[in-house]
Design a protein around this motif. Structure first.
Motif, PDB file in Angstrom:
ATOM      1  N   LEU A  11       0.838  -1.193   0.000  1.00 15.77           N
ATOM      2  CA  LEU A  11       0.000   0.000   0.000  1.00 15.77           C
ATOM      3  C   LEU A  11       0.878   1.250   0.000  1.00 15.77           C
ATOM      4  O   LEU A  11       1.804   1.358   0.793  1.00 15.77           O
ATOM      5  CB  LEU A  11      -0.919  -0.003   1.225  1.00 15.77           C
ATOM      6  CG  LEU A  11      -1.824  -1.227   1.370  1.00 15.77           C
ATOM      7  CD1 LEU A  11      -2.600  -1.167   2.681  1.00 15.77           C
ATOM      8  CD2 LEU A  11      -2.769  -1.348   0.185  1.00 15.77           C
ATOM      9  N   TRP A  12       0.558   2.178  -0.861  1.00 17.72           N
ATOM     10  CA  TRP A  12       1.303   3.437  -1.004  1.00 17.72           C
ATOM     11  C   TRP A  12       0.563   4.512  -0.221  1.00 17.72           C
ATOM     12  O   TRP A  12      -0.598   4.815  -0.510  1.00 17.72           O
ATOM     13  CB  TRP A  12       1.369   3.808  -2.472  1.00 17.72           C
ATOM     14  CG  TRP A  12       2.118   5.057  -2.806  1.00 17.72           C
ATOM     15  CD1 TRP A  12       1.875   6.319  -2.360  1.00 17.72           C
ATOM     16  CD2 TRP A  12       3.227   5.171  -3.698  1.00 17.72           C
ATOM     17  NE1 TRP A  12       2.748   7.209  -2.914  1.00 17.72           N
ATOM     18  CE2 TRP A  12       3.597   6.527  -3.740  1.00 17.72           C
ATOM     19  CE3 TRP A  12       3.938   4.267  -4.473  1.00 17.72           C
ATOM     20  CZ2 TRP A  12       4.639   7.005  -4.533  1.00 17.72           C
ATOM     21  CZ3 TRP A  12       4.966   4.736  -5.254  1.00 17.72           C
ATOM     22  CH2 TRP A  12       5.315   6.085  -5.272  1.00 17.72           C
ATOM     23  N   ASN A  66       5.743   5.063   2.411  1.00 19.02           N
ATOM     24  CA  ASN A  66       5.371   6.471   2.418  1.00 19.02           C
ATOM     25  C   ASN A  66       6.061   7.076   1.201  1.00 19.02           C
ATOM     26  O   ASN A  66       7.201   7.492   1.254  1.00 19.02           O
ATOM     27  CB  ASN A  66       5.849   7.163   3.705  1.00 19.02           C
ATOM     28  CG  ASN A  66       4.918   6.915   4.860  1.00 19.02           C
ATOM     29  OD1 ASN A  66       3.725   6.709   4.676  1.00 19.02           O
ATOM     30  ND2 ASN A  66       5.449   6.930   6.058  1.00 19.02           N
ATOM     31  N   GLY A  67       5.359   7.058   0.082  1.00 14.23           N
ATOM     32  CA  GLY A  67       5.958   7.448  -1.184  1.00 14.23           C
ATOM     33  C   GLY A  67       5.638   8.852  -1.642  1.00 14.23           C
ATOM     34  O   GLY A  67       6.013   9.233  -2.741  1.00 14.23           O
ATOM     35  N   GLY A  68       4.899   9.591  -0.828  1.00 18.41           N
ATOM     36  CA  GLY A  68       4.521  10.937  -1.233  1.00 18.41           C
ATOM     37  C   GLY A  68       3.136  10.946  -1.849  1.00 18.41           C
ATOM     38  O   GLY A  68       2.502   9.909  -2.037  1.00 18.41           O
ATOM     39  N   TYR A  71       0.742   9.053  -5.693  1.00 22.35           N
ATOM     40  CA  TYR A  71      -0.097   7.865  -5.864  1.00 22.35           C
ATOM     41  C   TYR A  71      -0.815   7.505  -4.567  1.00 22.35           C
ATOM     42  O   TYR A  71      -1.254   6.367  -4.403  1.00 22.35           O
ATOM     43  CB  TYR A  71       0.741   6.663  -6.317  1.00 22.35           C
ATOM     44  CG  TYR A  71       1.464   6.880  -7.609  1.00 22.35           C
ATOM     45  CD1 TYR A  71       0.765   7.047  -8.803  1.00 22.35           C
ATOM     46  CD2 TYR A  71       2.852   6.924  -7.651  1.00 22.35           C
ATOM     47  CE1 TYR A  71       1.433   7.246  -9.993  1.00 22.35           C
ATOM     48  CE2 TYR A  71       3.531   7.115  -8.839  1.00 22.35           C
ATOM     49  CZ  TYR A  71       2.817   7.281 -10.016  1.00 22.35           C
ATOM     50  OH  TYR A  71       3.478   7.478 -11.185  1.00 22.35           O
ATOM     51  N   ALA A  72      -0.933   8.418  -3.673  1.00 17.53           N
ATOM     52  CA  ALA A  72      -1.444   8.114  -2.344  1.00 17.53           C
ATOM     53  C   ALA A  72      -2.971   8.071  -2.268  1.00 17.53           C
ATOM     54  O   ALA A  72      -3.511   7.851  -1.199  1.00 17.53           O
ATOM     55  CB  ALA A  72      -0.900   9.121  -1.328  1.00 17.53           C
ATOM     56  N   ASP A 111     -12.059   3.622   4.672  1.00 20.12           N
ATOM     57  CA  ASP A 111     -11.548   3.954   5.994  1.00 20.12           C
ATOM     58  C   ASP A 111     -10.909   5.342   5.986  1.00 20.12           C
ATOM     59  O   ASP A 111     -10.907   6.030   4.963  1.00 20.12           O
ATOM     60  CB  ASP A 111     -10.596   2.866   6.506  1.00 20.12           C
ATOM     61  CG  ASP A 111      -9.289   2.750   5.740  1.00 20.12           C
ATOM     62  OD1 ASP A 111      -8.807   3.751   5.172  1.00 20.12           O
ATOM     63  OD2 ASP A 111      -8.721   1.645   5.720  1.00 20.12           O
ATOM     64  N   ARG A 112     -10.386   5.766   7.115  1.00 18.28           N
ATOM     65  CA  ARG A 112      -9.815   7.113   7.258  1.00 18.28           C
ATOM     66  C   ARG A 112      -8.622   7.373   6.344  1.00 18.28           C
ATOM     67  O   ARG A 112      -8.238   8.514   6.131  1.00 18.28           O
ATOM     68  CB  ARG A 112      -9.428   7.365   8.710  1.00 18.28           C
ATOM     69  CG  ARG A 112      -8.344   6.442   9.218  1.00 18.28           C
ATOM     70  CD  ARG A 112      -7.962   6.703  10.648  1.00 18.28           C
ATOM     71  NE  ARG A 112      -9.075   6.435  11.538  1.00 18.28           N
ATOM     72  CZ  ARG A 112      -9.011   6.467  12.847  1.00 18.28           C
ATOM     73  NH1 ARG A 112      -7.879   6.764  13.451  1.00 18.28           N
ATOM     74  NH2 ARG A 112     -10.053   6.210  13.576  1.00 18.28           N
ATOM     75  N   PHE A 113      -8.037   6.315   5.778  1.00 17.78           N
ATOM     76  CA  PHE A 113      -6.910   6.465   4.860  1.00 17.78           C
ATOM     77  C   PHE A 113      -7.354   6.390   3.404  1.00 17.78           C
ATOM     78  O   PHE A 113      -6.535   6.490   2.499  1.00 17.78           O
ATOM     79  CB  PHE A 113      -5.844   5.400   5.159  1.00 17.78           C
ATOM     80  CG  PHE A 113      -5.383   5.463   6.587  1.00 17.78           C
ATOM     81  CD1 PHE A 113      -4.509   6.453   7.009  1.00 17.78           C
ATOM     82  CD2 PHE A 113      -5.865   4.567   7.525  1.00 17.78           C
ATOM     83  CE1 PHE A 113      -4.120   6.542   8.338  1.00 17.78           C
ATOM     84  CE2 PHE A 113      -5.469   4.637   8.850  1.00 17.78           C
ATOM     85  CZ  PHE A 113      -4.599   5.633   9.258  1.00 17.78           C
ATOM     86  N   GLY A 114      -8.657   6.186   3.189  1.00 14.49           N
ATOM     87  CA  GLY A 114      -9.207   6.122   1.841  1.00 14.49           C
ATOM     88  C   GLY A 114      -9.213   4.738   1.232  1.00 14.49           C
ATOM     89  O   GLY A 114      -9.602   4.568   0.078  1.00 14.49           O
ATOM     90  N   LEU A 115      -8.817   3.722   2.003  1.00 11.26           N
ATOM     91  CA  LEU A 115      -8.799   2.350   1.510  1.00 11.26           C
ATOM     92  C   LEU A 115     -10.214   1.770   1.593  1.00 11.26           C
ATOM     93  O   LEU A 115     -10.900   1.939   2.598  1.00 11.26           O
ATOM     94  CB  LEU A 115      -7.829   1.517   2.352  1.00 11.26           C
ATOM     95  CG  LEU A 115      -7.496   0.119   1.851  1.00 11.26           C
ATOM     96  CD1 LEU A 115      -6.868   0.161   0.462  1.00 11.26           C
ATOM     97  CD2 LEU A 115      -6.552  -0.573   2.828  1.00 11.26           C
TER      98      LEU A 115
END
Length: 162
Positions: A11-12, A66-68, A71-72, A111-115
């Motif tokens: 996961l990015w 944590n790629g920035g 693509y997050a 979820d709170r991370f958008g997944l």
């Protein structure tokens, strides 16, 4: 030839990998945070912040970076489905994962991370596979109107055609 391949989702994240790993491992049984690689003085990130890592959710290994921000953003094109044995499990996973996120339709949430997650009671598949097409269609129609799947409402819809 003996293959020793294992497949793990990666996961990015922009910069929330550590927070996500903590969030998921608190919700699911058989979960833990593995190694988190942190930036040193020579890295492009802030020294001490997480660059990449590994965590386990209910026995399944995930990798993350944590790629920035480029693509997050997760989309519904990738989601994780949780098969639940009963309404208690549906309620637990739904309430836990949607906290800080948003509800969608037909048992889906972000979820709170958008997944995206699908919280699916096993009973839904049983009702959709009912040998009586009228019962299966009634259960499907009820499911299509729901956000969180409610087993009793699916059963009531199927039973109403008898």
């Amino acid at each position: 030839m003996t293959l020793t391949t294992s497949i793990s989702p990666c996961l990015w994240f922009d910069d929330q990998l550590e927070q996500a790993a903590e969030f998921y491992t608190k919700i699911f049984p058989r979960s833990s945070i593995g190694h988190l690689a942190r930036y040193g003085d020579a890295g492009p990130g802030q020294p001490g912040t997480v660059m990449a890592g590994e965590f386990t959710i209910d026995g399944m290994t995930f990798r993350g970076i944590n790629g920035g921000p480029m693509y997050a953003e997760f989309t519904e094109a990738i989601s994780f489905s949780i098969a639940c044995s009963d309404q208690t499990e549906v309620d637990y996973y739904w309430d836990s994962l949607v906290d800080g996120g948003e509800e969608s339709m037909c048992g889906w949430l972000k979820d709170r991370f958008g997944l995206s997650w699908q919280i699916v009671p096993n009973r839904l598949y049983e009702l959709l596979g009912d040998p009586d097409p009228a019962r299966a269609n009634a259960a499907q129609g009820a499911m299509l109107q729901m956000r969180k799947i409610v087993v009793a409402d699916l059963e009531a819809a199927a039973d109403a055609v008898d």
